[in-house]
Design an enzyme around this catalytic site. Structure first.
Site, PDB file in Angstrom:
ATOM      1  N   ASP A  72     -20.073  38.996  -0.278  1.00  0.00           N
ATOM      2  CA  ASP A  72     -19.101  39.192  -1.342  1.00  0.00           C
ATOM      3  C   ASP A  72     -18.543  40.595  -1.138  1.00  0.00           C
ATOM      4  OD1 ASP A  72     -17.822  37.884  -3.634  1.00  0.00           O
ATOM      5  OD2 ASP A  72     -18.448  39.700  -4.672  1.00  0.00           O
ATOM      6  N   LYS A 176     -12.490  48.150  14.247  1.00  0.00           N
ATOM      7  CA  LYS A 176     -12.816  48.107  12.811  1.00  0.00           C
ATOM      8  C   LYS A 176     -14.332  47.994  12.625  1.00  0.00           C
ATOM      9  CE  LYS A 176     -12.082  45.279   8.646  1.00  0.00           C
ATOM     10  NZ  LYS A 176     -11.490  44.067   8.080  1.00  0.00           N
ATOM     11  N   HIS A 181     -17.203  48.347   6.175  1.00  0.00           N
ATOM     12  CA  HIS A 181     -18.156  47.987   5.114  1.00  0.00           C
ATOM     13  C   HIS A 181     -19.001  46.784   5.537  1.00  0.00           C
ATOM     14  CE1 HIS A 181     -14.437  45.849   4.964  1.00  0.00           C
ATOM     15  NE2 HIS A 181     -14.750  45.098   3.929  1.00  0.00           N
TER      16      HIS A 181
HETATM   17  P1  ITT Z   1     -15.773  33.473   0.615  1.00  0.00           P
HETATM   18  O1  ITT Z   1     -16.229  33.728  -0.813  1.00  0.00           O
HETATM   19  O2  ITT Z   1     -15.677  32.019   0.944  1.00  0.00           O
HETATM   20  O3  ITT Z   1     -16.574  34.239   1.623  1.00  0.00           O
HETATM   21  P2  ITT Z   1     -13.382  34.952  -0.211  1.00  0.00           P
HETATM   22  O4  ITT Z   1     -12.181  35.458   0.541  1.00  0.00           O
HETATM   23  O5  ITT Z   1     -13.139  34.242  -1.517  1.00  0.00           O
HETATM   24  O6  ITT Z   1     -14.255  34.023   0.776  1.00  0.00           O
HETATM   25  P3  ITT Z   1     -14.618  37.185  -1.613  1.00  0.00           P
HETATM   26  O7  ITT Z   1     -14.743  36.496  -2.931  1.00  0.00           O
HETATM   27  O8  ITT Z   1     -15.773  38.031  -1.134  1.00  0.00           O
HETATM   28  O9  ITT Z   1     -14.375  36.153  -0.434  1.00  0.00           O
HETATM   29  O10 ITT Z   1     -13.283  38.046  -1.638  1.00  0.00           O
HETATM   30  C1  ITT Z   1     -13.108  39.093  -0.772  1.00  0.00           C
HETATM   31  C2  ITT Z   1     -11.656  39.536  -0.773  1.00  0.00           C
HETATM   32  O11 ITT Z   1     -11.630  40.961  -0.608  1.00  0.00           O
HETATM   33  C3  ITT Z   1     -10.921  38.959   0.432  1.00  0.00           C
HETATM   34  O12 ITT Z   1     -10.275  37.759   0.119  1.00  0.00           O
HETATM   35  C4  ITT Z   1      -9.960  40.091   0.788  1.00  0.00           C
HETATM   36  O13 ITT Z   1      -8.823  39.984  -0.005  1.00  0.00           O
HETATM   37  C5  ITT Z   1     -10.728  41.337   0.385  1.00  0.00           C
HETATM   38  N1  ITT Z   1     -11.473  41.889   1.532  1.00  0.00           N
HETATM   39  C6  ITT Z   1     -12.828  41.884   1.731  1.00  0.00           C
HETATM   40  N2  ITT Z   1     -13.147  42.430   2.913  1.00  0.00           N
HETATM   41  C7  ITT Z   1     -11.979  42.790   3.480  1.00  0.00           C
HETATM   42  C8  ITT Z   1     -11.645  43.379   4.718  1.00  0.00           C
HETATM   43  O14 ITT Z   1     -12.569  43.680   5.625  1.00  0.00           O
HETATM   44  N3  ITT Z   1     -10.354  43.590   4.973  1.00  0.00           N
HETATM   45  C9  ITT Z   1      -9.403  43.277   4.085  1.00  0.00           C
HETATM   46  N4  ITT Z   1      -9.624  42.697   2.907  1.00  0.00           N
HETATM   47  C10 ITT Z   1     -10.907  42.452   2.594  1.00  0.00           C
END
Ligand code: ITT
Length: 197
Positions: A72, A176, A181
């Site tokens: 997450d 990257k 993170h």
């Molecule tokens: P899953 O829950 O199925 O893994 P999701 O995209 O819904 O997919 P999250 O709820 O964790 O996952 O949302 C994370 C969001 O944060 C993601 O959709 C991106 O918009 C942003 N994000 C996270 N890590 C990122 C990264 O490395 N680079 C750019 N945006 C990122």
């Protein structure tokens, strides 16, 4: 060692594979939960990245024949009191895509002097419905006011990382992963798993 991973986000999946190859030295194989699209997703009701990562890992591990991890993650912007945070994927609405989320972030930060932000990632590992660990990673940057680059996913083209002199959208996934993170969280998980072997 084989680890299953659960994500519906292809950008994350590509990074998982690359990062585990990099830090796992070929000793860990990542396999995507292949029928994930057919599984009703869990409601992300946690109040923190850690809670949501654990909730996803526990839920999806019931559909995997071995240990499974889930991530997450999101962007925390200081001028927005940490938003979009755990709501990063649905910042501009339940089914909003990256373009709409990025646009909303531009609008909310218009005129803001403080552009400081960080990406946060919590990774949780679970087996047969029980959590076995949670790890967190963060990377600091700032939000610029135009989109730069077409690498990566999500908020990457807006996230300027000073030491690179570029946004995460302007660097390769290999670059990257040296600072991200997601890498930091996964590196901690991998170190613990390999130490236990
Ligand atoms: P899953 O829950 O199925 O893994 P999701 O995209 O819904 O997919 P999250 O709820 O964790 O996952 O949302 C994370 C969001 O944060 C993601 O959709 C991106 O918009 C942003 N994000 C996270 N890590 C990122 C990264 O490395 N680079 C750019 N945006 C990122």
């Amino acid at each position: 060692m084989k680890l299953y991973c659960a994500t519906t986000n292809l950008g994350k999946l590509r990074e998982f594979r690359l990062i585990v190859n990099h830090f796992g030295g070929g000793r860990i194989e990542v396999e995507s939960l292949d029928n994930i699209k057919q599984i009703e997703p869990p409601e992300e009701t946690g109040a923190t990245f850690e809670e949501n990562a654990a909730l996803k890992a526990v839920y999806y591990s019931q559909f995997a024949p071995g240990p499974l991890f889930a991530d997450d993650s999101g962007l925390a912007v200081d001028a927005l009191d940490g938003a979009p945070g755990i709501y990063s994927a649905r910042f501009a609405g339940e089914h909003a895509g990256d373009a709409a989320n990025n646009q909303l972030l531009f609008e909310k930060l218009r005129g803001a002097e403080n552009r400081k932000a960080r990406f946060v990632c919590a990774i949780s590992l679970a087996q047969a419905g029980s959590v076995t660990g949670v790890w967190r990673g963060e990377v600091e940057g700032r939000i610029i006011d135009d989109l730069r680059g077409s690498e990566g996913f999500g908020y990457d083209p807006l996230f300027y990382f000073e030491p690179f002199g570029a946004t995460f959208g302007q660097v390769t996934a290999e670059r990257k992963l040296l600072v991200s993170h997601r890498s930091k969280a996964l590196e901690l998980m991998i170190a613990q798993l390999l130490a236990l072997q």
